[in-house]
Design an enzyme around this catalytic site. Sequence first.
Site, PDB file in Angstrom:
ATOM      1  N   ASP A 150      71.397   4.354  41.336  1.00  0.00           N
ATOM      2  CA  ASP A 150      71.649   3.066  40.684  1.00  0.00           C
ATOM      3  C   ASP A 150      70.373   2.237  40.830  1.00  0.00           C
ATOM      4  O   ASP A 150      69.380   2.688  41.395  1.00  0.00           O
ATOM      5  CB  ASP A 150      72.834   2.384  41.379  1.00  0.00           C
ATOM      6  CG  ASP A 150      73.452   1.264  40.560  1.00  0.00           C
ATOM      7  OD1 ASP A 150      72.994   1.041  39.422  1.00  0.00           O
ATOM      8  OD2 ASP A 150      74.400   0.618  41.040  1.00  0.00           O
ATOM      9  N   HIS A 196      78.981   1.852  40.983  1.00  0.00           N
ATOM     10  CA  HIS A 196      78.192   3.078  41.083  1.00  0.00           C
ATOM     11  C   HIS A 196      79.028   4.236  41.628  1.00  0.00           C
ATOM     12  O   HIS A 196      78.969   5.361  41.117  1.00  0.00           O
ATOM     13  CB  HIS A 196      76.975   2.831  41.972  1.00  0.00           C
ATOM     14  CG  HIS A 196      76.048   3.999  42.046  1.00  0.00           C
ATOM     15  ND1 HIS A 196      75.082   4.121  43.031  1.00  0.00           N
ATOM     16  CD2 HIS A 196      75.940   5.125  41.294  1.00  0.00           C
ATOM     17  CE1 HIS A 196      74.418   5.243  42.855  1.00  0.00           C
ATOM     18  NE2 HIS A 196      74.927   5.890  41.809  1.00  0.00           N
ATOM     19  N   ASP A 219      70.904   6.462  53.212  1.00  0.00           N
ATOM     20  CA  ASP A 219      70.347   6.084  54.513  1.00  0.00           C
ATOM     21  C   ASP A 219      70.979   6.874  55.654  1.00  0.00           C
ATOM     22  O   ASP A 219      70.971   6.444  56.804  1.00  0.00           O
ATOM     23  CB  ASP A 219      70.525   4.584  54.759  1.00  0.00           C
ATOM     24  CG  ASP A 219      71.993   4.169  54.793  1.00  0.00           C
ATOM     25  OD1 ASP A 219      72.855   4.942  54.343  1.00  0.00           O
ATOM     26  OD2 ASP A 219      72.284   3.049  55.264  1.00  0.00           O
ATOM     27  N   ASP A 297      85.377   0.623  50.284  1.00  0.00           N
ATOM     28  CA  ASP A 297      85.746   1.304  51.530  1.00  0.00           C
ATOM     29  C   ASP A 297      86.917   0.612  52.226  1.00  0.00           C
ATOM     30  O   ASP A 297      87.835   1.276  52.731  1.00  0.00           O
ATOM     31  CB  ASP A 297      84.546   1.452  52.465  1.00  0.00           C
ATOM     32  CG  ASP A 297      83.762   0.165  52.650  1.00  0.00           C
ATOM     33  OD1 ASP A 297      84.014  -0.820  51.934  1.00  0.00           O
ATOM     34  OD2 ASP A 297      82.869   0.133  53.526  1.00  0.00           O
TER      35      ASP A 297
END
Length: 453
Positions: A150, A196, A219, A297
């Site tokens: 993205d 995304h 990450d 989440d």
Amino acid sequence: MLKKSSLVLWGVVLFVAWNALLLFFLWTRPPAFDDHSHLTEEVIRLAQDAELELENQKDLLQQIHRYSALWSKKRKKVEETGRLPPPAAASNTGALPTTEAVPHRSRASPDAVLPVVVIACDRSTVRRCLDKLLHYRPSRERFPIIVSQDCGHEETARVIASYGEAVMHIKQPDLSDIPVPTDHRKFQGYYKIARHYRWALSQVFRTFQYQAAIVVEDDLEVAPDFFEYFQAAFPLLLADPSLWCVSAWNDNGKEQMVEAGRPELLYRTDFFPGLGWLLLSELWDELEAKWPRAFWDDWMRQPEQRRSRSCIRPEVSRTMTFGRKGVSHGQFFDQYLKFIKLNDRFVPFTQLDLSYLKKEEYERSFLPKVYGAPELRVEELQGNQHRELGTVRVQYSSRDSFKAFAKALGVMDDLKSGVPRAGYRGIVSFLYRGRRVYLAPPSDWTGYDPSWS
């Protein structure tokens, strides 16, 4: 197969036609100038516009080429096996009417391909993530890597492109801002992340028609046995309808709080951990139509989505995050995340019997272990008393007592819809000063209270 080839041909035709129309538009647009200096400026501006648009079309053509290669591989596989890949099921049209777990019959076979979907944006340090994935990956065919990007960040795109055919690079096409409520303007990043995720998972399960996928973020660094862990746990996810994910993450996985000498230990948890997780296409069938606009989440942790299902999680995490930069601006990173222990020992999970993690067997062994442990007060633990007792239990009876005891013992104390991080039936297992501790509700526990948040 002819249909797939026609799609590629039409993509190329569309590319050529679009640029022809673009040039026609630029040449025939009425002038907006009165003198030669304005003429020069206009010509330069039009050239810059054309260059930008041609660059966008170049990206489009490259993606068409990549999809063409993918379809060619699928066609070759069909020719070799004589079987078509199973079609993706239609998504549900709304929320399911119950919060209870419902048995499923997965379309996937235990040896299904498990793509790793890397969710990327503007971190050029995605190289660290990809290097470890490629280093530890045992099979390119079993574990293809798809990087979904993205943000349109050019430096990150160049890093991903430098891996060539080792990874598939797909780009989220909608980079526009999302209209959000006034009080959510500072959360624009969370809305874009949710958008995304929805696009990327739809590509994986709808366009590419995979039956399962492992999701990581750009990450995350993975452990040496990351692939071994998911490969071994995958059949369990297929067989047990009370499970809805396998996660590589332990929220309470600080080095001093885990038994690093026993990296083979696995648990069930009612808390959705994320941060390296495996899901089935059936779950996406269930979630896609109602996917949230933001905070995906925490939405996953709501009873309406969890539906009394659990995830598998390790004692020692198989991922660790190195990304302090992000939309959360380092929330939890300095206090918790940077201290998470990444497993460094290879465990041959595929050679182990993991059937003990099935719901009935797990509760038959785990619950007596917890409630058979001697009960201690937090003060006694902090004073390092009664070491001879070995494993012990600390009992809480309310939201406030849980949060107080968790904070005192170094456990993450936040609750989502009443569920503690890494908890199962309200029980959180961890090490404190070298001994196993169960922070647990009373044995007559009847369920989570969503107001405990």
